[in-house]
Write an enzyme that holds these catalytic residues in place. Structure first.
Site, PDB file in Angstrom:
ATOM      1  N   TYR A 249       5.493 -13.992 -15.155  1.00 30.76           N
ATOM      2  CA  TYR A 249       4.606 -13.060 -14.444  1.00 30.76           C
ATOM      3  C   TYR A 249       3.141 -13.449 -14.671  1.00 30.76           C
ATOM      4  CZ  TYR A 249       2.214  -8.693 -13.252  1.00 30.76           C
ATOM      5  OH  TYR A 249       1.365  -7.766 -12.708  1.00 30.76           O
TER       6      TYR A 249
ATOM      7  N   GLY B  96       0.806  -1.225   0.000  1.00 33.00           N
ATOM      8  CA  GLY B  96       0.000   0.000   0.000  1.00 33.00           C
ATOM      9  C   GLY B  96       0.833   1.267   0.000  1.00 33.00           C
TER      10      GLY B  96
END
Ligand code: NAP
Length: 250
Positions: free
Chosen positions: A150, A14
């Site tokens: 990924y 965050g």
């Protein structure tokens, strides 16, 4: 009155990018937000930006002891979790011949292992009816060259969300995947080089997006807010794509 007034949210990763924008959005709607990340200066700056409803937690999601420490911190504060955004992640991009063990392990360690144990360790703290949001990616279902490892890690995230949506339904816990496309964040253009190279990368990536531009972190955060709040109470096991149409192009 905010939609998340009196609720507690946890946003891993965050301190930058999509996670930071989502943490700001949740706090603006009244949530107390635990914001996690590994780098202290970035975390402190993020918390200052989010405001008094943010609490920083420095830790690496791929270290189980740090996830235990996060759970202990929230428990000690007497809180339960209403919204969990398991977002910490990222990666670099290599075509098959350039994939190394380190590249593979680094991506899977954060994006899959870290995410799985984030949710497992927070599970006892989730309230019944909580919203769990996993940050996946359109790379889970597109085939852009160099996105193999990924994309595989994000494919795992999308798969596990469908399973957890079923496993946790007895407690009315909703599990949804946020699937961003190209969102302009520090992580997206980190490997591009200097500002001129970044501008070229922006142009190259935008060319494949029907809406003709990269997304803003705030646009991904709006979708996260939708999944976090009471507007999505009949959604679980869903994938919310925020990509300007990129994954629907071919
Ligand atoms: N931007 C895009 O175009 C895009 C598209 C699809 C999906 N996504 C996904 O969206 C998520 C966020 O991406 P972003 O672009 O916002 O990335 P970003 O700008 O690089 O921010 C990543 C955040 O995660 C934290 N983080 C990274 N590894 C961590 C770890 N092991 N433990 C704890 N925190 C960690 C970072 O802080 P520290 O480095 O200080 O730990 C930072 O706060 C990722 O899961 C990414 O794969 C992004």
């Amino acid at each position: 009155m905010g939609q998340l007034d009196g609720r507690t949210a946890v946003v891993t990763g965050g301190s930058a990018g999509i996670g930071l924008a989502a943490a700001k959005r949740f706090a603006a709607d009244g949530a107390h937000v635990y914001v996690t990340g590994r780098r202290t200066p970035e975390l402190e700056a993020a918390v200052a930006e989010i405001g008094p409803l943010a609490t920083p937690f420095r830790g690496d999601v791929s270290e189980i002891v740090e996830l235990d420490r996060l759970a202990a911190t929230i428990t000690a504060a007497g809180e339960r979790i209403d919204v969990l955004l398991a977002n910490a992640g990222g990666g670099s991009f290599r075509t098959l011949e350039d994939v190394t063990e380190e590249h593979f392990d680094q991506i899977f360690r954060t994006n899959v292992r870290g995410l799985v144990f984030t949710v497992q360790k927070m599970l006892p703290l989730l309230v019944d009816g909580a919203s769990v949001i996993l940050t996946g990616s359109t790379a889970a279902f597109t085939g852009n060259p160099a996105f193999g490892v990924y994309g595989a890690s994000k494919g795992a995230v999308h798969a596990i969300a469908r399973v957890w949506a079923n496993e946790l339904s007895g407690r009315r816990i909703r599990v949804n995947t946020l699937a961003p496309g190209y969102i302009e964040t520090p992580g997206l253009l980190a490997g591009a080089g200097d500002e001129q190279a970044k501008e070229r990368a922006r142009g190259r990536l935008s060319a494949g997006v029907p809406l003709g531009r990269l997304g803003r972190a705030e646009e991904a955060a709006d979708a996260a807010m939708f999944l976090a709040g009471d507007q999505s109470t009949f959604m679980t096991g869903a994938e919310l794509v925020v990509d300007g149409g990129e994954s629907r192009r071919r």
